[in-house]
Write a protein that holds these residues in place. Structure first.
Motif, PDB file in Angstrom:
ATOM      1  N   THR A 144      38.971  36.813  44.118  1.00 58.83           N
ATOM      2  CA  THR A 144      39.824  37.335  42.335  1.00 58.83           C
ATOM      3  C   THR A 144      38.366  36.831  41.502  1.00 58.83           C
ATOM      4  N   GLU A 145      38.271  35.158  41.184  1.00 54.59           N
ATOM      5  CA  GLU A 145      37.091  35.032  40.809  1.00 54.59           C
ATOM      6  C   GLU A 145      36.400  35.633  40.807  1.00 54.59           C
ATOM      7  N   VAL A 146      35.434  35.955  42.170  1.00 60.81           N
ATOM      8  CA  VAL A 146      34.043  36.960  41.899  1.00 60.81           C
ATOM      9  C   VAL A 146      34.318  37.989  41.184  1.00 60.81           C
ATOM     10  N   VAL A 147      35.664  38.789  41.261  1.00 62.80           N
ATOM     11  CA  VAL A 147      35.840  40.081  40.564  1.00 62.80           C
ATOM     12  C   VAL A 147      35.976  39.748  38.747  1.00 62.80           C
ATOM     13  N   ARG A 148      36.514  38.404  38.642  1.00 64.26           N
ATOM     14  CA  ARG A 148      36.770  37.896  37.470  1.00 64.26           C
ATOM     15  C   ARG A 148      35.290  37.612  36.456  1.00 64.26           C
ATOM     16  N   GLY A 149      34.234  37.628  37.536  1.00 69.80           N
ATOM     17  CA  GLY A 149      32.972  37.391  37.183  1.00 69.80           C
ATOM     18  C   GLY A 149      32.630  37.797  35.820  1.00 69.80           C
ATOM     19  N   PHE A 150      32.862  39.010  36.227  1.00 72.07           N
ATOM     20  CA  PHE A 150      32.507  40.174  35.605  1.00 72.07           C
ATOM     21  C   PHE A 150      32.951  40.128  34.634  1.00 72.07           C
ATOM     22  N   GLY A 151      32.131  39.762  33.550  1.00 74.18           N
ATOM     23  CA  GLY A 151      32.862  40.123  31.866  1.00 74.18           C
ATOM     24  C   GLY A 151      33.502  40.537  31.918  1.00 74.18           C
ATOM     25  N   LEU A 152      33.701  42.573  31.552  1.00 72.28           N
ATOM     26  CA  LEU A 152      34.885  42.697  30.984  1.00 72.28           C
ATOM     27  C   LEU A 152      36.331  42.597  31.983  1.00 72.28           C
ATOM     28  N   SER A 153      35.823  42.408  33.358  1.00 69.49           N
ATOM     29  CA  SER A 153      37.207  42.050  34.436  1.00 69.49           C
ATOM     30  C   SER A 153      38.042  41.153  33.546  1.00 69.49           C
ATOM     31  N   LYS A 154      37.947  40.175  32.777  1.00 71.03           N
ATOM     32  CA  LYS A 154      38.112  38.506  32.684  1.00 71.03           C
ATOM     33  C   LYS A 154      39.515  39.364  31.981  1.00 71.03           C
ATOM     34  N   THR A 155      40.183  40.482  31.332  1.00 70.28           N
ATOM     35  CA  THR A 155      40.994  40.908  30.177  1.00 70.28           C
ATOM     36  C   THR A 155      42.159  41.423  31.947  1.00 70.28           C
ATOM     37  N   LEU A 156      41.830  41.673  33.020  1.00 69.69           N
ATOM     38  CA  LEU A 156      42.665  42.290  33.394  1.00 69.69           C
ATOM     39  C   LEU A 156      43.768  41.145  34.062  1.00 69.69           C
ATOM     40  N   CYS A 174      43.988  42.410  39.413  1.00 70.02           N
ATOM     41  CA  CYS A 174      42.481  41.451  39.609  1.00 70.02           C
ATOM     42  C   CYS A 174      42.714  41.337  41.359  1.00 70.02           C
ATOM     43  N   LEU A 175      44.252  41.704  41.738  1.00 65.07           N
ATOM     44  CA  LEU A 175      44.395  41.780  43.456  1.00 65.07           C
ATOM     45  C   LEU A 175      43.800  42.594  43.889  1.00 65.07           C
ATOM     46  N   LYS A 176      44.353  43.132  43.215  1.00 63.65           N
ATOM     47  CA  LYS A 176      44.147  45.266  44.212  1.00 63.65           C
ATOM     48  C   LYS A 176      42.702  45.320  43.625  1.00 63.65           C
ATOM     49  N   ILE A 177      41.846  45.172  43.088  1.00 57.25           N
ATOM     50  CA  ILE A 177      40.207  45.321  43.252  1.00 57.25           C
ATOM     51  C   ILE A 177      39.683  44.773  44.319  1.00 57.25           C
ATOM     52  N   SER A 178      40.222  43.148  43.712  1.00 59.70           N
ATOM     53  CA  SER A 178      39.427  42.748  44.838  1.00 59.70           C
ATOM     54  C   SER A 178      39.945  43.174  46.812  1.00 59.70           C
ATOM     55  N   ALA A 179      41.696  43.794  46.746  1.00 59.95           N
ATOM     56  CA  ALA A 179      41.184  44.126  47.956  1.00 59.95           C
ATOM     57  C   ALA A 179      40.297  45.857  48.685  1.00 59.95           C
ATOM     58  N   ALA A 180      39.862  45.853  47.135  1.00 62.84           N
ATOM     59  CA  ALA A 180      39.283  47.750  47.160  1.00 62.84           C
ATOM     60  C   ALA A 180      37.863  47.255  47.277  1.00 62.84           C
ATOM     61  N   ALA A 181      37.507  46.271  46.295  1.00 68.82           N
ATOM     62  CA  ALA A 181      35.464  46.037  46.696  1.00 68.82           C
ATOM     63  C   ALA A 181      35.226  45.603  47.311  1.00 68.82           C
ATOM     64  N   VAL A 182      33.925  46.702  48.188  1.00 67.14           N
ATOM     65  CA  VAL A 182      33.688  45.781  49.340  1.00 67.14           C
ATOM     66  C   VAL A 182      32.124  44.874  49.612  1.00 67.14           C
ATOM     67  N   PRO A 183      31.967  44.041  49.902  1.00 70.00           N
ATOM     68  CA  PRO A 183      31.096  43.525  49.419  1.00 70.00           C
ATOM     69  C   PRO A 183      29.160  44.016  50.494  1.00 70.00           C
ATOM     70  N   ILE A 184      28.023  44.160  49.723  1.00 69.70           N
ATOM     71  CA  ILE A 184      27.163  44.634  50.535  1.00 69.70           C
ATOM     72  C   ILE A 184      26.348  44.240  49.681  1.00 69.70           C
ATOM     73  N   THR A 185      25.341  44.256  50.563  1.00 71.23           N
ATOM     74  CA  THR A 185      23.956  43.532  50.395  1.00 71.23           C
ATOM     75  C   THR A 185      22.572  44.584  50.412  1.00 71.23           C
ATOM     76  N   PHE A 186      21.607  44.704  49.499  1.00 72.33           N
ATOM     77  CA  PHE A 186      20.238  45.390  49.494  1.00 72.33           C
ATOM     78  C   PHE A 186      18.732  45.133  49.635  1.00 72.33           C
ATOM     79  N   ARG A 187      18.143  45.952  49.707  1.00 73.35           N
ATOM     80  CA  ARG A 187      16.716  45.129  50.198  1.00 73.35           C
ATOM     81  C   ARG A 187      16.256  46.140  49.252  1.00 73.35           C
ATOM     82  N   ALA A 188      15.225  45.784  48.915  1.00 73.74           N
ATOM     83  CA  ALA A 188      14.029  46.082  47.323  1.00 73.74           C
ATOM     84  C   ALA A 188      13.413  47.640  47.926  1.00 73.74           C
TER      85      ALA A 188
END
Length: 226
Positions: A5-17, A22-36
């Motif tokens: 949830t700390e990662v989710v709240r790291g996005f400015g607009l998520s601080k009022t959640l 926050c917990l539901k978004i944390s569970a739904a979000a998928v971490p990805i990496t990308f290349r140039a």
């Protein structure tokens, strides 16, 4: 592994959640990496996912024939991909990574379920869409009413600024061709304008970065109308 949830709240607009949202978004979000150079979606495709950029840079652009217009460059804390979710229309632009990086991805079906069940998240999502609308409206205004030096100064100011031992620096993430596609002119015009900025003492051009020599004048230039 769920996103904290700390990662989710790291996005400015998520601080009022709420904590529940926050917990539901944390569970739904998928971490990805990308290349140039990686393409997330292309202009004309169906909406697939909301992306929350953690690191790296992603450009959003429209293309018509050989002509390209960059609409925005998103970096840490930025979002992209949800502009047409409710309209059920094709994506208005292509999203492509300028650098390697990481992001959180929320697939379309999951995102719709979250918006239906979490009213506070719906309000934040609408704020994100409103910000995008203002961003694109400002771009139309700049292209219609501002000259190339003013638009180029504005684009430089929209990039990530860094405090280094050399002073305020702007990494050269965008090539001169990318800057031209953002400003709406030819690459040769961008080259000459950057050189004029350097001659006038606004910036110093180095191989991998711009050093801002006079931030006040650069800001005033970016704010002026033609």
């Amino acid at each position: 592994m769920p996103v904290s949830t700390e990662v989710v709240r790291g996005f400015g607009l998520s601080k009022t959640l709420s904590e529940e949202s926050c917990l539901k978004i944390s569970a739904a979000a998928v971490p990805i990496t990308f290349r140039a150079g990686e393409v997330f979606f292309q202009q004309g495709e169906d909406f697939s996912a909301l992306h929350l950029v953690q690191t790296g840079h992603v450009k959003l652009f429209r293309q018509s024939g050989e002509k390209i217009q960059i609409l925005a460059v998103e970096h840490g804390g930025g979002t992209f991909g949800a502009e047409t979710l409710f309209a059920h229309t094709p994506c208005p632009c292509t999203a492509q990574a300028l650098t390697a990086g990481s992001a959180l991805m929320i697939p379309a079906d999951t995102l719709m379920a979250l918006l239906d069940s979490q009213p506070d998240f719906m309000m934040i999502f609408l704020e994100v869409i409103s910000q995008k609308l203002r961003q694109f409206t400002n771009l139309v205004h700049s292209l219609a009413f501002r000259d190339v030096p003013t638009r180029l100064a504005e684009v430089l100011l929209q990039q990530e600024w860094m405090e280094t031992s050399k002073g305020i620096t702007i990494p050269r993430i965008l090539s001169q061709q990318d800057l031209a596609a953002n400003v709406g002119t030819a690459r040769e015009v961008v080259y000459r304008t950057l050189k004029k900025f350097e001659q006038d003492g606004l910036i110093r051009i180095l191989p991998h970065e711009y050093i801002v020599l006079d931030a006040g004048r650069l800001l005033r230039l970016a704010d002026q109308e033609s």
